[in-house]
Design a protein around this motif. Structure first.
Motif, mmCIF file in Angstrom:
data_model
loop_
_atom_site.group_PDB
_atom_site.id
_atom_site.type_symbol
_atom_site.label_atom_id
_atom_site.label_comp_id
_atom_site.label_asym_id
_atom_site.label_seq_id
_atom_site.Cartn_x
_atom_site.Cartn_y
_atom_site.Cartn_z
ATOM 1 N N GLU A 183 38.191 32.707 44.134
ATOM 2 C CA GLU A 183 39.528 33.012 44.762
ATOM 3 C C GLU A 183 40.573 32.698 43.921
ATOM 4 O O GLU A 183 41.453 33.274 44.001
ATOM 5 N N GLU A 235 43.464 35.002 42.022
ATOM 6 C CA GLU A 235 44.996 34.932 42.169
ATOM 7 C C GLU A 235 45.756 34.929 40.669
ATOM 8 O O GLU A 235 46.823 35.184 40.565
ATOM 9 N N GLU A 249 42.437 44.748 38.008
ATOM 10 C CA GLU A 249 41.124 45.366 37.297
ATOM 11 C C GLU A 249 40.315 44.166 36.797
ATOM 12 O O GLU A 249 39.082 44.463 36.387
ATOM 13 N N GLN A 250 40.789 42.949 36.293
ATOM 14 C CA GLN A 250 40.331 42.076 35.831
ATOM 15 C C GLN A 250 39.344 41.354 37.096
ATOM 16 O O GLN A 250 38.375 40.496 36.664
ATOM 17 N N PRO A 285 35.018 42.105 37.268
ATOM 18 C CA PRO A 285 34.180 41.212 36.642
ATOM 19 C C PRO A 285 33.496 40.112 37.640
ATOM 20 O O PRO A 285 32.500 39.646 37.416
ATOM 21 N N TYR A 286 34.611 39.595 37.863
ATOM 22 C CA TYR A 286 34.115 38.412 38.884
ATOM 23 C C TYR A 286 33.505 38.640 40.167
ATOM 24 O O TYR A 286 32.769 37.767 40.643
ATOM 25 N N ARG A 299 29.997 38.940 39.561
ATOM 26 C CA ARG A 299 29.117 37.506 39.518
ATOM 27 C C ARG A 299 29.023 36.826 40.996
ATOM 28 O O ARG A 299 28.623 35.552 40.780
ATOM 29 N N TYR A 348 27.578 44.856 36.170
ATOM 30 C CA TYR A 348 28.163 45.972 35.623
ATOM 31 C C TYR A 348 29.122 46.310 35.172
ATOM 32 O O TYR A 348 29.725 47.043 34.478
ATOM 33 N N ASN A 349 30.566 45.769 36.179
ATOM 34 C CA ASN A 349 31.688 46.384 35.850
ATOM 35 C C ASN A 349 31.887 47.677 35.736
ATOM 36 O O ASN A 349 32.510 48.122 34.917
ATOM 37 N N TRP A 370 35.262 50.967 39.140
ATOM 38 C CA TRP A 370 36.693 50.591 39.163
ATOM 39 C C TRP A 370 37.494 51.113 40.306
ATOM 40 O O TRP A 370 37.015 52.168 40.816
ATOM 41 N N SER A 384 33.470 53.664 35.463
ATOM 42 C CA SER A 384 33.865 53.446 34.300
ATOM 43 C C SER A 384 33.258 54.526 33.291
ATOM 44 O O SER A 384 33.900 54.876 32.254
ATOM 45 N N HIS A 437 37.514 59.862 35.613
ATOM 46 C CA HIS A 437 38.736 59.223 35.362
ATOM 47 C C HIS A 437 39.778 59.707 35.863
ATOM 48 O O HIS A 437 40.998 59.110 35.703
ATOM 49 N N TYR A 454 47.829 38.382 45.527
ATOM 50 C CA TYR A 454 48.471 37.206 46.167
ATOM 51 C C TYR A 454 47.430 36.408 46.828
ATOM 52 O O TYR A 454 47.267 34.971 46.546
ATOM 53 N N ARG A 455 46.511 37.010 47.494
ATOM 54 C CA ARG A 455 45.269 36.126 47.955
ATOM 55 C C ARG A 455 44.236 37.180 48.201
ATOM 56 O O ARG A 455 44.117 38.255 48.716
#
Lengths: 365, 235, 194, 358
Positions: A42, A46, A51-52, A55-56, A59, A145-146, A149, A154, A284, A322-323
């Motif tokens: 978390e 923040e 979009e980043q 990937p988190y 996991r 996989y990411n 989106w 993707s 897309h 923000y959260r």
């Protein structure tokens, strides 16, 4: 005697320490100690853009990362009121259901290992590999996989994808009968799991348990049916519920058998989705150039193979959340472990832990 | 910028608004073309904002309750019930359509009531989220409740001061509250009174500071290990 | 008594069906053997075109590669990387698009854009890379890609890139040029070449 | 070729009887130890390959540059053995040293001296005692003491659990094994192994060889009772609770490594051979050939004994890779409520059958 089923143990499904107070073989109290795999998901979210974060989310529950992406993406699209083209919706449902089968295969296989049967684990992993090959065909990655989106996917489906999945389904359906022969209806397996770790429906609801664990106790609650997101209301599939075929309702065997039935339901959804997936449509097209959701908050739940996967996203208009809180189903499943395995023997604690199908990456986030 | 360039951009933007984009594209000088495009985008955004304004109010009801025929009334209904049972706990002005704002004081009895009252029957606590509303403003705890029988959900928010945040614990009402609250305490330092054993659940027990607060700095070393690992030859 | 015999009968039958399954698998090993003898038989790579506009573009998450001549130093990949494992340093060039032979700097990229920056340092730390492919999409010159990416025929796909020393996994793509060469190449006044 | 013939054969047997006896015993013990070592390698290779085939894998194939496991993984067991020998023998600091060192040898002795009564062929037996079967059953319960010593001395909760469980299991599964052997002895009226096999020569019901398994339905059931409780005695699945990987890490052998672990490994396989050997002798007619008339020379006898025993060991391996594991209390209830009553019924059954049909 206080026994430490320590963070380093063959059957804790990850880095989990169980402090078990036993007299002789009978277990009187278990306190799970978690946090060994806490990677500040978390806090990371923040400090990274929307979009980043994807990937988190992969996991967190690394066994069903397509469903994690799906949950996050559905929440974001509802926050930003993006309408996604039909083809993307179908691709997402196909990917999520394939990932559900793969995740259930892993859960059932490792449960066989916990109870002592080696061979079913390898049969199920051999079939899971075929699904991972399909994922590698589409987005290059096998486990994380990411792929989904906010607003699309993707990559579009590769040429010949639909035939590959059809081949897999034809290959997979007879295999489920093989698992039943070797494990589900094996008398020793039934002896080890029937009437063990019985979870009553009220206890399950008050502990917030969800997914196959809750359905194993007879509560018919599946978010794909009761709070339909994406295009799940178009497919007809029924929600398998534990009936206590072998022991009492809500024991380990029921949770196991509900997962086996759920895999068959997923193949039904896949066949319907594959039949009427729209052939053309740019994946897309609805991808926003810059993701800046309006100020506000949203809590959206989706059905991950382990239960209700909820995302609480609060955005303040900036490109960074923000959260972001992820409500993890395995977290609640683990909290019920002490309640249902008190008074059983040591090897039953391992059997109950396996039947709850927890993943430590998602519990510790 | 010469005035003919400006008026060139002006009429290119009007033409583009009616639809033919080539007026903007065939401006040969790169600089003015990019300025024209920027002006065009600004014009489009104003147009979109004016049109979007009227439609945004009615769609923002609680997302998880669209199954209820009258979405707006649910929050009002629940807020009404709470207000009638426990006067003075619901502060009207800050609870919007999507959530109900409550005072921390009698939250435990309200929770008990919400679970047992036949009209609400919120028997499953879905999610407890701690939020830090800003550098110097208060902290907030948001509860998402859901009823398995009525299949409806509601969100309750409780604010608490920043220096010593106190919220009554609902651990005895919903058993999962025990772990959710421990996690919120672990991340935000919000004391939940009446909690059985309120200690950190994810972080090691002797970790200083509350990580998810906005004003949090990572401690330098933890038991002698340098916390922020910096790889040599990289920065 | 009947129940006692019934459980014995059920035990024997279910155990025998289980043994039957393993026997069938043992006997049919030649047909459905799954394992791959690794050094001799390699994992088949997904060689196929997924219908993108790039020619022969296939998506694979193997090793990141950068065609440094095409890189214009726009730092988009560095910004988008979720784990910040890309580090790029650039130096401004005197006149745009001019080749600077003594530091082997090509002025024009293969897409025809004129370069305004010399990329002096382009490091990717593959130990931290999370293979999410987010850096490949925003690159305007498509010079960063997982090997086997858009111009797959230049670099065949390889997924065996383990090293003995961890620092070897930090790939340095920038051209090996000493710093003062770069400074005097980009600072003293050059006659305009074009 | 038994020890007594060997003693008479020595010229100095009259002057130093003690020395000749020692020499004779040594001459017999060394080949048996070598046999166990080679047999263990074969069974490890067999287990690797059979388990892999059952799991759709091909097992070690010796691929890759260099020797590795040679062709089809034949050197894999040798590599395992070398690994175990070369690995460092760790003795935990808080372990009870003497017991810790002694334990593996006692477990191995328990299995090793049982070999002396196994009839490999008509002439090839080390000591044809007239109490052969009784001796083997008595000696094979020695292993329990070694396991308890191992569990106790490594001062680790897991191994204590494992030791207690294995003690309870081995002792309680000796009862059904012994009872089903009684059924055999009632028929053959002799306890010497060669005597039992001699009894099983000739035909029964026309075409079947006169093995005890075909003698009457009760001995048929007694065979399975004996075989399954034998599997339980050497802690093999579905009764491998003492060293259950998923619960007790490795049970009594958690703290062992290197050579000592190799001895535990060796004794487990030796125990398997003893159980399979006794089952083959008592029920499947030891070195008798399936077609009673022909193939009866001592060389053939060795072949028949080894093939029957190896088949039973294959079935044990087959069990291991198919069944899940029983819980401790289910194991006990299976023994006391399942096997022992049936074994008792067998004894009565055999008695009544023998009296009525003669």
């Amino acid at each position: 005697m206080v026994l430490n089923i320590g963070p380093q143990h063959p059957s804790t499904h990850g880095v989990l320490r169980l402090k078990v107070v036993t007299d002789g073989e009978i277990v009187s109290d278990i306190t799970p100690i978690i946090g060994y795999l806490h990677r500040c998901f978390e806090k990371h979210c923040e400090n990274s853009t929307y979009e980043q974060v994807i990937p988190y989310t992969d996991r967190c529950d690394y066994i069903a990362s397509m469903n994690n992406n799906f949950g996050y993406v559905v929440a974001m699209e509802e926050l930003m009121e993006i309408k996604v083209p039909e083809r993307v919706e179908y691709i997402r449902v196909i990917m999520a259901e394939l990932n559900r089968i793969a995740s259930h295969l892993l859960a059932l296989g490792t449960y066989g290992l916990d109870v002592g049967a080696f061979t079913p684990f390898l049969y199920m992993f051999r079939d899971r590999e075929r699904i991972l090959d399909i994922f590698e065909l589409t987005c290059g990655a096998r486990l994380l996989y990411n792929y989904m989106w906010v607003g699309g996917v993707s990559h579009d489906l590769p040429v010949g994808f639909v035939e590959t999945v059809y081949n897999f389904l034809d290959y997979f359906e007879p295999k489920v009968q093989e698992y039943n022969d070797i494990l589900t209806f094996n008398k020793i397996f039934i002896e080890r799991t029937a009437d063990v770790g019985v979870l009553l429906p009220e206890v399950a609801i008050s502990f917030g348990v969800s997914g196959p664990n809750l359905r194993g106790s007879g509560v018919k609650w599946d978010i794909r049916k009761d709070e339909p997101y994406s295009i799940y209301e178009r497919f007809d599939f029924d929600v398998p519920v534990g009936q206590g075929l072998v022991g009492t309702m809500g024991d380990c065997w029921d949770r196991f058998y509900v997962r086996v039935l759920e895999m068959i339901e997923s193949t039904k959804i896949l066949r319907q989705a594959l039949k009427d997936i729209p052939a053309n449509g740019d994946v897309h097209q609805a991808l926003p150039k810059k993701i800046r959701p309006p100020k506000g908050s949203i809590y959206r739940r989706t059905e991950s193979p382990r239960g209700d996967l909820g995302y609480y996203i609060i955005s303040d208009g900036s490109p960074q959340p923000y959260r972001l809180k992820m409500r993890s189903p395995a977290f609640t499943a683990l909290s019920v472990l002490n309640e249902i395995s008190r008074g059983w023997m040591l090897s039953d604690v391992i059997a109950v832990l396996g039947s709850l199908d927890i993943v430590l990456g998602e519990i510790d986030r | 910028m010469t005035d003919n360039q400006e008026q060139l951009i002006q009429e290119a933007v009007e033409k583009a608004l009616q639809g033919d984009m080539d007026a903007v594209n065939n401006i040969e000088d790169r600089v003015t073309r990019s300025k024209a495009k920027a002006a065009l985008v600004k014009a489009k955004r104003e147009a979109a904002k004016t049109s979007a304004e009227p439609s945004s109010e009615d769609k923002s009801e609680e997302s998880a309750t669209e199954s209820k025929p009258a979405p707006l009334s649910l929050n009002q209904k629940i807020a009404g019930i709470i207000a009638s049972q426990f006067p003075g706990t619901v502060d009207e002005e800050s609870s919007s359509e999507t959530h109900i704002q409550l005072q921390p004081a009698k939250w435990f009895d309200v929770a008990q009531y919400l679970r047992d009252d036949p009209a609400c029957l919120f028997d499953s606590l879905q999610c407890v989220t701690g939020v830090d509303l800003g550098e110097e403003s208060e902290l907030e705890v948001r509860y998402n409740l859901h009823s398995m029988t009525h299949r409806h959900a509601v969100e309750i928010r409780i604010e608490c001061a920043r220096n010593n945040p106190k919220v009554p614990s609902v651990e005895t009402v919903w058993h999962i509250g025990d772990w959710f609250e421990r996690e919120t305490y672990d991340m935000f330092g919000i004391e939940f009174e009446g909690h059985r054993d309120l200690r950190r659940i994810l972080l090691p027990d002797d970790w200083e500071g509350w990580p998810l607060r906005k004003d949090y700095e990572v401690q330098e070393t933890y038991h002698g290990i340098v916390v922020p690992k910096v790889k040599e030859g990289w920065e | 008594m009947i129940k006692y015999l019934a459980t014995i009968w059920e035990t024997v039958t279910t155990l025998l069906t289980g043994m039957g399954v393993t026997w069938r698998h043992m006997v049919a090993i030649r047909r459905d053997n799954v394992t791959l003898q690794y050094p001799e038989e390699r994992w088949p790579r997904p060689e196929r075109d997924i219908g993108f506009d790039h020619n022969k573009y296939n998506v694979i998450r193997s090793r990141l590669h950068v065609d440094i001549d095409d890189c214009i130093g726009c730092l988009k990949c560095e910004r988008v990387c979720p784990v910040d494992c890309i580090k790029i340093d650039t130096v401004k060039v005197l006149n745009r698009g001019a080749d600077i032979p003594n530091i082997r700097h090509k002025g024009i990229t293969s897409f025809g854009t004129k370069k305004a920056l010399v990329v002096t340092r382009f490091d990717i730390d593959m130990t931290e890379c999370c293979y999410c492919n987010l850096c490949v999409y925003p690159c305007p010159e498509e010079c960063i890609y997982m090997t086997g990416g858009p111009n797959a025929e230049k670099h065949d796909i390889d997924y065996e890139f383990s090293e003995y020393d961890r620092n070897d996994l930090i790939y340095r793509f920038a051209k090996k040029v000493s710093d003062e060469d770069v400074t005097n190449a980009t600072t003293e006044t050059q006659e305009v070449t074009d | 070729m038994t020890v007594d013939q060997l003693i008479d054969w020595f010229p100095i047997s009259a002057t130093w009887p003690g020395l000749t006896f020692l020499l004779a015993v040594l001459i017999c013990a060394v080949p048996v130890f070598l046999f166990i070592a080679v047999y263990a390698l074969v069974v490890i290779y067999g287990e690797l390959k059979i388990s892999s085939f059952m799991q759709d894998k091909v097992g070690p194939m010796g691929q890759g540059v260099g020797l590795h496991a040679w062709r089809w993984g034949l050197l894999q067991p040798v590599a395992d053995a070398l690994k175990l020998i070369l690995k460092e023998d760790i003795i935990p600091a808080s372990a009870d040293k003497k017991l810790f060192i002694l334990a593996p040898f006692i477990v191995f002795i328990g299995a090793f001296i049982a070999f002396s009564a196994l009839p490999f062929s008509q002439t090839l037996i080390i000591a044809d005692m007239n109490i052969g079967v009784f001796y083997i059953l008595a000696v094979s319960s020695l292993g329990v003491i070694g396991l308890i010593m191992a569990g106790w001395s490594s001062n680790n909760k897991w191994s204590l659990y494992g030791a207690m469980r294995s003690a309870a299991q081995i002792i309680s599964y000796e009862i059904p094994a012994a009872l089903s052997i009684i059924a055999v002895i009632m028929l053959t009226s002799t306890m010497s192994m060669q005597g039992i096999i001699q009894y099983q020569s000739g035909f029964i019901w026309g075409f079947l060889p006169n093995w005890l398994i075909f003698n009457n339905p009760f001995t048929f059931v007694a065979f399975f009772i004996f075989f399954i409780s034998g599997v339980a005695e050497c802690n093999r699945t579905p009764f491998d609770i003492p060293e259950a990987e998923s619960e007790l890490v490795a049970g009594a052998f958690t703290e062992y490594s290197g050579m000592r672990y190799a001895f535990f490994f060796l004794s487990e396989y030796a125990n398997m051979f003893v159980v399979a050997g006794v089952a083959a002798t008592a029920f499947l007619g030891g070195w008798q050939s399936p077609i009673p008339g022909i193939f009866n020379s001592p060389a053939w006898g060795l072949w028949w004994f080894m093939s029957k025993t190896m088949f039973l060991i294959f079935v044990m391996i087959w069990f291991r890779w198919t069944f899940p594991r029983l819980r401790v209390d289910q194991l006990m209830s299976a023994c006391w409520k399942g096997f022992t009553p049936i074994a008792l019924v067998n004894i009565f059954g055999v008695g009544i059958w023998y009296l009525t049909l003669g």
